[in-house]
Design an enzyme around this catalytic site. Structure first.
Site, PDB file in Angstrom:
ATOM      1  CB  THR A  68      41.413  42.790  41.601  1.00  0.00           C
ATOM      2  OG1 THR A  68      41.531  41.413  41.953  1.00  0.00           O
ATOM      3  CG2 THR A  68      40.386  42.940  40.497  1.00  0.00           C
TER       4      THR A  68
ATOM      5  CE1 TYR B  75      38.353  43.990  43.432  1.00  0.00           C
ATOM      6  CE2 TYR B  75      37.204  42.514  44.918  1.00  0.00           C
ATOM      7  CZ  TYR B  75      37.464  42.965  43.637  1.00  0.00           C
ATOM      8  OH  TYR B  75      36.826  42.396  42.571  1.00  0.00           O
TER       9      TYR B  75
ATOM     10  CE  LYS C  44      40.749  37.789  38.861  1.00  0.00           C
ATOM     11  NZ  LYS C  44      39.564  38.652  38.737  1.00  0.00           N
TER      12      LYS C  44
ATOM     13  CG  HIS D 192      36.093  41.275  37.484  1.00  0.00           C
ATOM     14  ND1 HIS D 192      36.975  41.958  38.285  1.00  0.00           N
ATOM     15  CD2 HIS D 192      35.175  40.744  38.332  1.00  0.00           C
ATOM     16  CE1 HIS D 192      36.605  41.858  39.543  1.00  0.00           C
ATOM     17  NE2 HIS D 192      35.519  41.119  39.610  1.00  0.00           N
TER      18      HIS D 192
ATOM     19  CB  SER E 252      37.606  36.558  46.959  1.00  0.00           C
ATOM     20  OG  SER E 252      36.977  37.815  47.089  1.00  0.00           O
TER      21      SER E 252
END
Ligand SMILES: Cc1cc2nc3c(=O)[nH]c(=O)nc-3n(C[C@H](O)[C@H](O)[C@H](O)COP(=O)(O)O)c2cc1C
Ligand SMILES: CC(C)CC(=O)C(=O)O
Length: 352
Positions: free
Chosen positions: A154, A129, A227, A251, A106
């Site tokens: 994402t 992100y 994603k 999610h 992440s």
């Protein structure tokens, strides 16, 4: 209790984690309808087993993109593993390696992507992100230098959703007091918890459109994976934009509440994609039969989020490895019982 399935790990993890951390990991958005539906939708699917098939050499091995893995199960990107274990994502990825799986790291990991990469030999993809483009560009460069093999963008988070457990627990204050660096391994934006609207918009930004894929391509030659796809329409666009893969996901029920469950979205998406990119799925996978159902409906592999955090909280890298191995063994049994000795043998006809 000696954990023998993922539900046992859930019970043991809850005993170990402080309430605000448990609720942050475990919770969903609004009424948590999607969170519950992700599991319920798997339970509604019925299998059609075949018999008298030679399953003596049953094997769960497969590959994603070009990487071989021991099981069609990867670790979904989840933030802040440092709140579950002192060694955080470095322990998680060691568990993934030991099990022959792989990890999507992440943007909001506790440890830096370089530290995590140093702890790993195997499959590692970097989840992005996009807050500002210069920051994203920096992160992509770092991910390439650290040997990450794909960029996972994402796309279901133009706004961080309302998570009422976190609000009630005053999670923002709790985290800043006890785990101030929990989300800060890679990103400059590190807030979580009681956020105002502009803070909740920092993760992927209101302004991202499909043009971002061309931008990404000018900054990396790594495969790009999206994603958070839930419709055939967006899957078709993803193929047109030539991504290497999509992750069918809501999610884990943490963003828009009331969506279709990923396993329910998968058939229309597989039909639209027609093999033109790889399809993965996450959300609610807790049993080997769930993995089998996702593969039968068109996924190349699945990803698990929360169960990895449970394993990590209970027993560090060993717990992560054990969670993956339990799921692999359950998948193996399910493959034997439905008469599919290899991952390739798992087809649509297994589902009623
Ligand atoms: C605590 C937590 C943190 C998460 N953080 C991220 C993240 O940083 N980036 C992301 O793309 N998805 C994130 N997710 C979503 C997961 O990647 C995944 O979609 C979801 O957990 C899958 O559902 P499952 O937990 O039922 O397996 C997070 C999920 C959880 C539970
Ligand atoms: C830091 C958060 C945005 C991580 C996330 O995606 C989540 O909590 O679901």
């Amino acid at each position: 209790m000696q954990p023998i399935n993922l539900h046992d790990y859930e019970v043991l993890a809850q005993r170990r984690l402080a309430r605000p951390v448990w609720d942050y990991y475990q919770g969903g958005s609004d009424d948590e309808i999607s969170l519950h539906e992700n599991r319920a939708a798997f339970a509604r699917l019925r299998l059609r087993p075949r018999v008298l098939v030679d399953v003596n050499n049953c094997n769960t091995a497969t590959s994603v993109l070009t990487t071989e893995i021991a099981m069609p199960i990867l670790i979904a990107p989840t933030a802040a593993h440092g709140m579950a274990h002192a060694a955080g994502e470095c322990a998680t990825i060691r568990g993934a390696d030991a099990a022959g799986s792989g990890m999507i790291v992440s943007s909001n990991a506790t440890f830096s992507m370089e530290d995590i990469a140093r702890a790993s030999q195997g499959l590692r993809w970097y989840q992005l992100y996009i807050n500002t483009l210069p920051e994203a560009q920096q992160q992509i460069k770092r991910a390439e230098a650290a040997g990450y093999q794909a960029i996972v963008l994402t796309v279901d988070t133009p706004l961080l959703s309302r998570r009422e457990r976190d609000r009630r627990n005053n999670m923002g204050n709790f985290q800043r007091t006890y785990y101030p660096r929990a989300f800060a391994g890679n990103a400059s934006y590190t807030v979580e918890g009681n956020l105002n609207d502009s803070e909740r918009a920092i993760y992927a930004g209101h302004t991202l459109t499909w043009d971002i894929i061309a931008w990404l391509r000018t900054h990396t030659s790594l495969p790009i994976i999206l994603k958070g796809i839930l419709t055939a329409e967006d899957a078709t666009l993803a193929v047109q934009y030539r991504v290497a893969g999509i992750i069918v996901s809501n999610h884990g029920g943490r963003q828009l509440d009331g969506t279709i469950a990923p396993i329910e979205a998968l058939p229309e998406i597989a039909a639209a994609v027609r093999g033109q990119c790889e399809i993965y799925l996450d959300g609610g996978i807790r049993r080997g039969t769930d993995v089998l159902k996702a593969l039968a409906l068109g996924a190349q592999a699945v990803m698990i989020g929360r169960p990895i955090l449970w394993g990590l909280a209970v027993q560090g890298s060993e717990g992560v490895k054990h969670v993956l191995e339990i799921l692999q063994q359950e998948l193996h049994s399910a493959m034997v019982l439905v008469g599919s000795p290899t991952v390739k043998d798992i087809t649509r006809s297994l589902i009623q």
